[in-house]
Design a protein around this motif. Structure first.
Motif, PDB file in Angstrom:
ATOM      1  N   ARG A 174       7.958   5.432   6.439  1.00 39.69           N
ATOM      2  CA  ARG A 174       7.540   6.804   6.146  1.00 39.69           C
ATOM      3  C   ARG A 174       8.763   7.624   5.757  1.00 39.69           C
ATOM      4  N   GLY A 207       4.863   7.901  -3.093  1.00 41.06           N
ATOM      5  CA  GLY A 207       4.104   8.352  -1.939  1.00 41.06           C
ATOM      6  C   GLY A 207       5.007   8.565  -0.742  1.00 41.06           C
ATOM      7  N   ARG A 208       4.410   9.028   0.328  1.00 37.99           N
ATOM      8  CA  ARG A 208       5.178   9.314   1.540  1.00 37.99           C
ATOM      9  C   ARG A 208       5.165   8.155   2.536  1.00 37.99           C
ATOM     10  N   THR A 209       4.194   7.246   2.412  1.00 35.45           N
ATOM     11  CA  THR A 209       4.075   6.126   3.337  1.00 35.45           C
ATOM     12  C   THR A 209       3.896   4.840   2.545  1.00 35.45           C
ATOM     13  N   GLU A 213       0.846  -1.194   0.000  1.00 37.19           N
ATOM     14  CA  GLU A 213       0.000   0.000   0.000  1.00 37.19           C
ATOM     15  C   GLU A 213       0.882   1.244   0.000  1.00 37.19           C
ATOM     16  N   VAL A 214       0.540   2.196  -0.829  1.00 38.20           N
ATOM     17  CA  VAL A 214       1.273   3.462  -0.932  1.00 38.20           C
ATOM     18  C   VAL A 214       0.299   4.582  -0.614  1.00 38.20           C
ATOM     19  N   ASP A 215       0.558   5.282   0.473  1.00 41.94           N
ATOM     20  CA  ASP A 215      -0.353   6.340   0.958  1.00 41.94           C
ATOM     21  C   ASP A 215      -1.782   5.823   1.091  1.00 41.94           C
ATOM     22  N   GLY A 216      -1.910   4.588   1.581  1.00 36.55           N
ATOM     23  CA  GLY A 216      -3.231   4.020   1.829  1.00 36.55           C
ATOM     24  C   GLY A 216      -3.897   3.376   0.639  1.00 36.55           C
ATOM     25  N   GLU A 217      -3.323   3.514  -0.550  1.00 36.82           N
ATOM     26  CA  GLU A 217      -3.893   2.921  -1.760  1.00 36.82           C
ATOM     27  C   GLU A 217      -3.156   1.614  -2.071  1.00 36.82           C
ATOM     28  N   ILE A 223       9.385  12.109  -1.174  1.00 32.20           N
ATOM     29  CA  ILE A 223       8.537  11.117  -1.814  1.00 32.20           C
ATOM     30  C   ILE A 223       9.334   9.836  -2.036  1.00 32.20           C
ATOM     31  N   THR A 225       5.743  -0.702   8.039  1.00 33.61           N
ATOM     32  CA  THR A 225       5.419   0.563   7.384  1.00 33.61           C
ATOM     33  C   THR A 225       6.638   1.473   7.409  1.00 33.61           C
TER      34      THR A 225
END
Length: 292
Positions: free
Chosen positions: A278, A250-252, A204-208, A229, A276
């Protein structure tokens, strides 16, 4: 990445010479000391192991820390400063000495001893992005999750320097004895490793969700990109024609699924079920050669 000019020669330096560097390349260590002493007020520290290394950094006072050692020593210094929440206010310098210097090179540090020492004295501070995981571990360069079970069963996490066995001759003797006792033709449990196979992971990248558990993957790689990023690449298992990699930024980044190991810079960690990372933009400063 922003660069801030520093007047290195007006500062006092704490030069921490890693024990592995001293044992593997004493001549380069001597050259580094001579160049640094010729351009700045230097206090030398010769730690014999990670604990003394940590104490030296903790007692640096107002001196700017300079690590003489390989990539593992650089990562150790950044990790310690991060753990004590002192990374943001401390510009770090490194003179690469040892066998593993690809990370330092990728960050812009010369791998030649004289050039690296001169960059410590005359260089500029470059702010670098950093990836921090949910166990407070740091990643300076690349992160990679290879196929399932690519590591020998007896290895485990590679946080310890391979040269550590140099100071433990009894360990080499025991390993040699085990090898002689294993009957010919019988696989040794110390070296046997399962064949690598595809992993089933959710990324998952930024929740996606970039890839889910129903899609086996060959490898996942994550690296800090520009402006805080992370660049993520997932290589699905190909059937017939080669599958195109899945890319995201993404950031996460969260990876979960079956137990997996991952290589962060020079160390292998795990197995874990989820992790995870960040990105922290401009989280640390490294001295590199100035323009021109």
């Amino acid at each position: 990445m922003a660069e801030v000019a520093t007047s290195a020669t007006s500062e006092q330096l704490l030069v921490v010479i890693d024990h592995v560097a001293r044992r593997s390349d004493g001549e380069s260590v001597r050259i580094a000391k001579d160049v640094l002493r010729g351009g700045a007020a230097v206090k030398l520290c010769l730690p014999e192991g990670p604990e003394e290394f940590a104490r030296a950094l903790a007692r640096r006072g107002t001196r700017r820390p300079v690590v003489v050692g390989d990539d593992r020593a650089l990562i150790r210094a950044v990790s310690l400063l991060h753990r004590h929440r002192e990374l943001a206010g401390c510009a770090l310098s490194v003179v690469p000495v040892g066998g593993v210097m690809s990370l330092a090179r990728s960050l812009g540090v010369p791998t030649g001893t004289v050039a690296a020492a001169r960059a410590v004295l005359d260089g500029v501070e470059r702010r670098m992005d950093l990836m921090v995981d949910d166990s407070d571990g740091v990643v300076l360069g690349a992160l990679r999750i290879p196929p399932l079970s690519p590591f020998p069963a007896a290895e485990g996490p590679q946080d310890e320097d391979p040269e550590a066995a140099t100071g433990r001759p009894w360990l080499r003797t025991c390993q040699s004895l085990v090898r002689t006792l294993v009957p010919a033709g019988r696989p040794s449990r110390l070296t046997a490793a399962p064949e690598p196979g595809p992993s089933r992971l959710r990324v998952e990248v930024d929740g996606e969700t970039l890839v889910d558990l129903n899609q086996p993957v060959e490898a996942v790689s994550v690296a800090p990109g520009p402006a805080g990023i992370a660049s993520v690449e997932v290589r699905p298992v190909s059937v017939g024609a080669e599958a195109s990699p899945l890319l995201a930024q993404g950031r996460t980044v969260t990876v979960s699924g079956a137990h997996f190991r991952y290589r962060a810079d020079t160390a292998v960690s795990g197995p874990v079920r989820t992790r995870t990372w960040r990105v922290r933009e401009g989280a640390w400063g490294l001295t590199v050669p100035g323009p021109g």
